[in-house]
Design an enzyme around this catalytic site. Structure first.
Site, short mmCIF file in Angstrom:
data_model
loop_
_atom_site.label_atom_id
_atom_site.label_comp_id
_atom_site.label_asym_id
_atom_site.label_seq_id
_atom_site.Cartn_x
_atom_site.Cartn_y
_atom_site.Cartn_z
CD GLU A 4 -27.73 28.11 -36.39
OE1 GLU A 4 -27.07 27.06 -36.34
OE2 GLU A 4 -28.92 28.14 -36.76
CG ASP B 88 -36.57 27.96 -42.39
OD1 ASP B 88 -36.07 27.34 -41.43
OD2 ASP B 88 -35.93 28.74 -43.10
#
Lengths: 280, 405
Positions: free
Chosen positions: A55, A66
Site C-alpha cells: 500500500e 489517521d
C-alpha cells in the site's frame, strides 16, 4: 474504445498465496516520506523484505482517519514536495523493476478529485496501480470514481468496520474489488490493538457474504499480531508501525539517515517472518 | 443528480444529502452507520411535535428568543440610503447565534441516549455554546480547539472550562479550526458507541448541513414576521457574514423563494483576495471534498487544503457549507468579500453609531452594509445579521489598534 485486458496483480497474488497456504503481508508506507528518493528506495526493497502487497500512501493535508504516525508521515512528505504527481512518479519508478508485486494506492479523495477522476484513473493504471483505497469515499459516493477505475482495470477496495452492520454490508460489497479491508478497531490508524477473538467472528461473518480475500488492518503492530491476523483473514495490513519505524530512524530535522532504509526493511522482514511461519 | 424542484430553493438536500454537486457524505466507513443513525433520529425528532415544543420552550426561556429586529436609525441617517435593520442574535444567551443550533442538537443527542458530546471550535463561540448546553443537561463535554486558537482566544477557553468542558488542544496541521475538526472526527471514530458529535456550522456530512440550517432558520423565520410587523412587507436585501455559514443560512433560507429579496453573503477577504491570505472559499476556491462534504474549498493545484486567513477566528476556515456552494452555483445568493481592514473600520463605526460592539464576524456583514446602503433608495429595507457580540474580540481589536490592554 478498445478493451484492454489488464491482468490484475492482486488476483494473481492472492491466488498464489492461497495455493501456498498462507496469508499475505500488506505493508503501508507513505510516498515521499521523508523524501522522494528514500521512500522509493524503501518501496523497491519491500518485496525482497517480504511484503506481498504494497500500500502506497498518497499524502494529504487533512488525513482525518489517521493517527499521529501517519499524520506526521503525510506532513513530512508534503514538506518535502510530496504530491499526487510525485506519488505516481514513485509508482512508475517502482514498476521499472517490479512487475509482479500488487500496489494499492491509499489516501483521501480530494487530491484525486482535484486532478480529475478520469485523468487520475488513466494515469494510475498506466503507472502500474492495481487497487485504490479512498478512506473518505464510502460506497454511496463512490460510483463517480468506480466507473473510471473499472474502465482501467483498477479495483476500488472498500473498508468495512465493526460498525458496518448487516443492512449496510451489501452496499459496500456491491462495488468492492481486489480484497475487502476489515478495519479491526473502531478508531484511527495506529492506535488501539485489535481483539483477536472479535476479529475472528467478524471475518467469519464477512466470509458468508463475499468471496473476496479479506485483509485485516488498523490495529496490527507486531510480527506476532501480523501472523495471527494473517491466519484469521487472508492478509494482515501493517501501516503505522512501519511508518513509526521510519520516523524513529530520522535525524533531528526529520531527514533520512543511513539507518532509515535498513530499519524499515528490517522491520518488514520480521513481520514477513511472522506471517510466513503462520501457515494455515 | 439532485431532486430539487426547479421552482423552489428550499427543498434540498436530496435524500443522499446533495445540494447539486455539493454536500453528500464523504466519511470513513466506521462513521457511516453513525451518521445514518443521526439522520434517522433527526427525521424522527422532526416528526415529533413534542421535540419542537421542547426546543421552543428552551429557545424562549433559556436562549431568550425571539431576538429583536432593531432599526439602526443613526447608521441609516449617517449613510443616507437604505433603511437598515439588525437581527440581534448578539442578544442570545452566550452572545451569538451558535446556541440556536446547540440547543437543537443537544436535545437530539439526549433523545439518542448519548452521554458524551464532542465539538470543534475556532474562535471558541461554538465551544462555549456547546459547553453551555452540556452543563445545562449534565453531559460530558470535550471540545477540540487548535493550539493557535487557544492562544488567541483565552477568555473563551476559560469560559468553557468554567462550564465543565475539557478543552483539548490540537497541534496537528496548522493547529486551527480545520485541524480541530479533523481531531473531533478522529475522536468520534474511536468512541462511536457513547459519543455525539455536535457540529457547529452548516457543513460536514449529511444530515449536518440540513439539520444545522433547520435549527438556525429560527433567525430568518422571526425576521420575516418582525419585518412584516415593522414595515408591512418583505425586506429588499439580507446581508450576513459567511464562514461555515450557519448564521447566514439561518437568515437566508426562509427567504430563498421570495424572489424580490436580494441575498448577500459576506466572506472574509483577509488581507485581500489577490494576496492569497483570505478565507473566501467561494470567491477564491474550487469544489473539493473535506470534512465529510463536497463544497468550495481553498486548496492548491494538488488538492491539498490551504490555510485560511481572517482577523475573525470564526471565519478562519478554508471551506463553506455545501448549501451556500449550491446557492452560489445557482446564483440565488451573491457572495462578496470584505477585508480585515474594512471589517475593523465597520466595527469601530458601528460601535460608535449604535452603542453595540459587534463580533468581528458580524463586522464583515456591517462593512458590506456600509458599502451598499448609500447606493440604495431610502425605501429599501435591508436586514443585516448581527450574529454575535464583540466582547470576545476586544483583545484582537486592541492589538490591531496597537493598544496594550
Amino acid at each position: 474504445m478498445s478493451t484492454v485486458t489488464v491482468v490484475n496483480r492482486l488476483e494473481i497474488r492472492f491466488a498464489d498465496l492461497k495455493k501456498a497456504g498462507r496469508g499475505a503481508l500488506v505493508t503501508y508506507t507513505m510516498a515521499g516520506d521523508p523524501d522522494h528518493e528514500t521512500a522509493l528506495a524503501i518501496m523497491k526493497g519491500l518485496p525482497a523484505a517480504g511484503a506481498d502487497v504494497i500500500e502506497l500512501g498518497m499524502p494529504f493535508s487533512d488525513p482525518m482517519a489517521d493517527g499521529p504516525a501517519i499524520q506526521l508521515a503525510a506532513q513530512r512528505s508534503l514538506a518535502a514536495g510530496g504530491s499526487l504527481s510525485r506519488t505516481l512518479d514513485t509508482l512508475r519508478a517502482f514498476r521499472e523493476t517490479d512487475h509482479s508485486t500488487p500496489v494499492v494506492l491509499m489516501g483521501y479523495y480530494n487530491p484525486i478529485y482535484a486532478r480529475g477522476v478520469d485523468r487520475f484513473a488513466a494515469e494510475a493504471a498506466a503507472a502500474g496501480a492495481d487497487g485504490l483505497i479512498i478512506v473518505d469515499l464510502p460506497p454511496e459516493e463512490a460510483p463517480e470514481l468506480t466507473e473510471h477505475l473499472n474502465a482501467h482495470g483498477i479495483h476500488l477496495i472498500f473498508l468495512t468496520a465493526p460498525t458496518t452492520d448487516a443492512r449496510r454490508l451489501p452496499a459496500v460489497l456491491a462495488q468492492a474489488g481486489g480484497f475487502l479491508y476489515y478495519v479491526s478497531i473502531t478508531g484511527i490508524t495506529g492506535t488501539a490493538s485489535a481483539d483477536e477473538a472479535a476479529v475472528k467472528d467478524a471475518v467469519a461473518a464477512l466470509r458468508k457474504s463475499t468471496d473476496l480475500p479479506i485483509a485485516v488492518g488498523f490495529g496490527i503492530k507486531t510480527p506476532a499480531q501480523a501472523a495471527a491476523f494473517a491466519r484469521i483473514g487472508d492478509a494482515a495490513v501493517v501501516g503505522s508501525a512501519v511508518v513509526q519505524t521510519l520516523a524513529d530512524s530520522l535525524d533531528e530535522v526529520r531527514a533520512a539517515t543511513e539507518k532509515t532504509v535498513p530499519a524499515v526493511l528490517g522491520f518488514v522482514a520480521t513481520l514477513a517472518e511472522g506471517v510466513r511461519a503462520a501457515r494455515r | 443528480m439532485s431532486h430539487q424542484l426547479a421552482n423552489s430553493f428550499r427543498t434540498g438536500a436530496d435524500e443522499r444529502g446533495h445540494f447539486g454537486i455539493h454536500g453528500g457524505r464523504f466519511v470513513a466507513e466506521t462513521l457511516m452507520p453513525l451518521i445514518l443513525d443521526v439522520e434517522k433520529a433527526y427525521a424522527e425528532a422532526q416528526a415529533d411535535p413534542a421535540f419542537q415544543a421542547e426546543l421552543d420552550g428552551y429557545l424562549k426561556t433559556y436562549v431568550g428568543r425571539p431576538s429583536p429586529l432593531y432599526f439602526a436609525k443613526r447608521m441609516t441617517e449617517e449613510l443616507g440610503g437604505a433603511k437598515i435593520y439588525f437581527k440581534r442574535e448578539d442578544l442570545n444567551h452566550t452572545g451569538a447565534h451558535k446556541i440556536n443550533n446547540c440547543m437543537g442538537q443537544i436535545l437530539l443527542a439526549r433523545r439518542m441516549g448519548k452521554k458524551r458530546i464532542i465539538a470543534e471550535t475556532g474562535a471558541g463561540q461554538h465551544g462555549v455554546a456547546t459547553a453551555t448546553v452540556c452543563a445545562l443537561f449534565g453531559l460530558q463535554c470535550v471540545i477540540y480547539m487548535g493550539a493557535t486558537d487557544i492562544e488567541r482566544q483565552q477568555p473563551n477557553v476559560f469560559r468553557m472550562k468554567l462550564l465543565g468542558a475539557e478543552v483539548r488542544p490540537v497541534t496537528s496541521g496548522a493547529a486551527t479550526l480545520k485541524d480541530a475538526m479533523n481531531d473531533a472526527l478522529r475522536d468520534w471514530v474511536a468512541n462511536v458507541h457513547d459519543t455525539y458529535y455536535l457540529i457547529g456550522t452548516v457543513a460536514g456530512p449529511h444530515p449536518y448541513p440540513t439539520m444545522v440550517r433547520d435549527f438556525q432558520c429560527v433567525i430568518g423565520d422571526e425576521t420575516k414576521v418582525q419585518m412584516q410587523e415593522a414595515e408591512g412587507r418583505l425586506p429588499d436585501s439580507l446581508i450576513a457574514a459567511v464562514g461555515g455559514g450557519s448564521n447566514a443560512m439561518g437568515l437566508f433560507h426562509p427567504f430563498l423563494d421570495d424572489a424580490s429579496v436580494r441575498i448577500i453573503g459576506v466572506e472574509a477577504a483577509g488581507h485581500g483576495i489577490d494576496t492569497g491570505k483570505h478565507a473566501a472559499s467561494l470567491t477564491g476556491g474550487k469544489p473539493g471534498v473535506l470534512h465529510g462534504n463536497r463544497t468550495y474549498l481553498l486548496q492548491d493545484e494538488d488538492g491539498q487544503i490551504a490555510e485560511a486567513h481572517s482577523i475573525s477566528a470564526g471565519l478562519d476556515y478554508p471551506g463553506i457549507g455545501p448549501e451556500h456552494s449550491w446557492l452560489h452555483d445557482m446564483k440565488r445568493a451573491e457572495y462578496v468579500g470584505i477585508t480585515d481592514d474594512e471589517a475593523l473600520d465597520a466595527f469601530h463605526r458601528f460601535t460608535r453609531w449604535e452603542g453595540i460592539i459587534p463580533a468581528l464576524e458580524s463586522s464583515h456583514a456591517i462593512a458590506q452594509a456600509i458599502k451598499m446602503a448609500p447606493t440604495l433608495p431610502q425605501d429599501h429595507l435591508m436586514v443585516v445579521n448581527l450574529s454575535g457580540r464583540g466582547d470576545k474580540d476586544v483583545n484582537t481589536v486592541a492589538r490591531a489598534m496597537g493598544v496594550v490592554l
